[in-house]
Scaffold this active site. Structure first.
Site, PDB file in Angstrom:
ATOM      1  CD  GLU A 147      -3.120   0.824   0.383  1.00  0.00           C
ATOM      2  OE1 GLU A 147      -2.546   1.585  -0.427  1.00  0.00           O
ATOM      3  OE2 GLU A 147      -4.314   0.917   0.648  1.00  0.00           O
ATOM      4  CG  ASP A 148      -0.962   4.765  -1.518  1.00  0.00           C
ATOM      5  OD1 ASP A 148      -1.660   4.104  -0.720  1.00  0.00           O
ATOM      6  OD2 ASP A 148      -1.466   5.595  -2.304  1.00  0.00           O
ATOM      7  CG  PHE A 176      -3.948  15.389   1.072  1.00  0.00           C
ATOM      8  CD1 PHE A 176      -4.753  14.286   1.310  1.00  0.00           C
ATOM      9  CD2 PHE A 176      -3.554  15.665  -0.226  1.00  0.00           C
ATOM     10  CE1 PHE A 176      -5.165  13.467   0.265  1.00  0.00           C
ATOM     11  CE2 PHE A 176      -3.956  14.848  -1.275  1.00  0.00           C
ATOM     12  CZ  PHE A 176      -4.767  13.747  -1.022  1.00  0.00           C
ATOM     13  NE  ARG A 211      -2.351   8.374  -9.488  1.00  0.00           N
ATOM     14  CZ  ARG A 211      -3.052   7.960  -8.436  1.00  0.00           C
ATOM     15  NH1 ARG A 211      -2.419   7.564  -7.343  1.00  0.00           N
ATOM     16  NH2 ARG A 211      -4.369   7.948  -8.456  1.00  0.00           N
ATOM     17  CG  ASP A 253      -5.708   8.891   6.171  1.00  0.00           C
ATOM     18  OD1 ASP A 253      -5.212   9.396   7.175  1.00  0.00           O
ATOM     19  OD2 ASP A 253      -6.561   9.479   5.475  1.00  0.00           O
TER      20      ASP A 253
HETATM   21  P1  IMP Z   1      -7.658   4.901   4.441  1.00  0.00           P
HETATM   22  O1  IMP Z   1      -8.741   3.948   4.028  1.00  0.00           O
HETATM   23  O2  IMP Z   1      -8.215   6.124   5.112  1.00  0.00           O
HETATM   24  O3  IMP Z   1      -6.545   4.263   5.246  1.00  0.00           O
HETATM   25  O4  IMP Z   1      -7.063   5.500   3.121  1.00  0.00           O
HETATM   26  C1  IMP Z   1      -6.149   4.909   2.384  1.00  0.00           C
HETATM   27  C2  IMP Z   1      -6.122   5.501   0.984  1.00  0.00           C
HETATM   28  O5  IMP Z   1      -6.490   6.903   0.959  1.00  0.00           O
HETATM   29  C3  IMP Z   1      -4.722   5.445   0.477  1.00  0.00           C
HETATM   30  O6  IMP Z   1      -4.471   4.204  -0.183  1.00  0.00           O
HETATM   31  C4  IMP Z   1      -4.639   6.644  -0.440  1.00  0.00           C
HETATM   32  O7  IMP Z   1      -5.076   6.281  -1.720  1.00  0.00           O
HETATM   33  C5  IMP Z   1      -5.600   7.639   0.152  1.00  0.00           C
HETATM   34  N1  IMP Z   1      -4.891   8.647   0.995  1.00  0.00           N
HETATM   35  C6  IMP Z   1      -4.915   8.762   2.336  1.00  0.00           C
HETATM   36  N2  IMP Z   1      -4.151   9.783   2.767  1.00  0.00           N
HETATM   37  C7  IMP Z   1      -3.622  10.332   1.644  1.00  0.00           C
HETATM   38  C8  IMP Z   1      -2.731  11.436   1.422  1.00  0.00           C
HETATM   39  O8  IMP Z   1      -2.237  12.131   2.337  1.00  0.00           O
HETATM   40  N3  IMP Z   1      -2.417  11.685   0.135  1.00  0.00           N
HETATM   41  C9  IMP Z   1      -2.900  10.965  -0.914  1.00  0.00           C
HETATM   42  N4  IMP Z   1      -3.724   9.921  -0.748  1.00  0.00           N
HETATM   43  C10 IMP Z   1      -4.091   9.611   0.519  1.00  0.00           C
HETATM   44 MG    MG Z   2      -4.608   3.932  -2.286  1.00  0.00          MG
END
Ligand code: IMP
Ligand code: MG
Length: 184
Positions: A102-103, A155, A168, A106
């Protein structure tokens, strides 16, 4: 000279060099841990594609690569927690060792959802590798076995991460100027 993309960045959080060193370190740890096994690397599209392609060059055990794409409904910078698979894995993962790449984690909602789906398919093991972690935002607890960096609640874009599908291709991870997404 600042490019058009770079001028939207408020601050560089992780430089190209820092990322490169960390990715190498993660790849070496993974290689060590899976010495006598074979791995299925599951990349989460689209954000993880760049990290994944650099990471696997440091993995020295046999792997195959597969991808899932997940969409989450929400605003541009917040996920709502409502997630669905928009592209499923192509291969069967039953009895295989899975490493999800995963990138960023959050709230954890995306990963939690994906882990449930993957575990239901009876793999031999599942671990998670994430480049970035925003621990202060977590809503559900998820184990990140291989973690690149913990970052503050800002962010970020670059190195695969986007805002509105842009940025990206920046080689570093930076904080986007709030006025870029204000009003969205
Ligand atoms: P989560 O479900 O809230 O953990 O979100 C995960 C996904 O939200 C990641 O795989 C990203 O695609 C996107 N995301 C969350 N925070 C960021 C950020 O700071 N920048 C860009 N994408 C984010
Ligand atoms: Mg993602």
């Amino acid at each position: 000279m600042l490019t058009r993309l770079e001028s939207d960045i408020q601050e560089i959080l992780l430089s190209e060099e820092e990322i490169e060193a960390k990715v190498k370190e993660l790849g070496e740890r993974i290689s060590e841990d899976y010495q006598d096994r074979e791995l299925v690397i599951v990349g989460v599209l689209r954000g993880a594609f760049l990290f994944l392609s650099d990471l696997i060059r440091h993995i020295k055990v046999p792997i195959s690569v597969d991808f899932v794409a997940i969409s989450s409904y929400g605003g541009y910078t917040e996920s709502s927690g409502v997630v669905k698979i928009v592209k499923d894995l192509d291969e069967s993962i039953e009895g295989r060792h899975i490493l999800i790449v995963e990138d960023i984690v959050d709230t954890g909602l995306t990963l939690d959802y994906l882990l449930r789906i993957i575990r239901a398919r009876k793999p031999a093991s599942v671990k998670v590798c994430a480049l970035l972690d925003k621990p202060t935002r977590r809503q559900v607890e998820v184990d990140i076995h291989y973690k690149g960096f913990e970052i503050p609640d800002k962010f970020v874009v670059g190195y695969g991460l986007d805002f509105n599908q842009r940025y990206r291709n920046l080689p570093f991870v930076g904080v986007l100027k709030p006025d870029v997404y204000a009003g969205k």
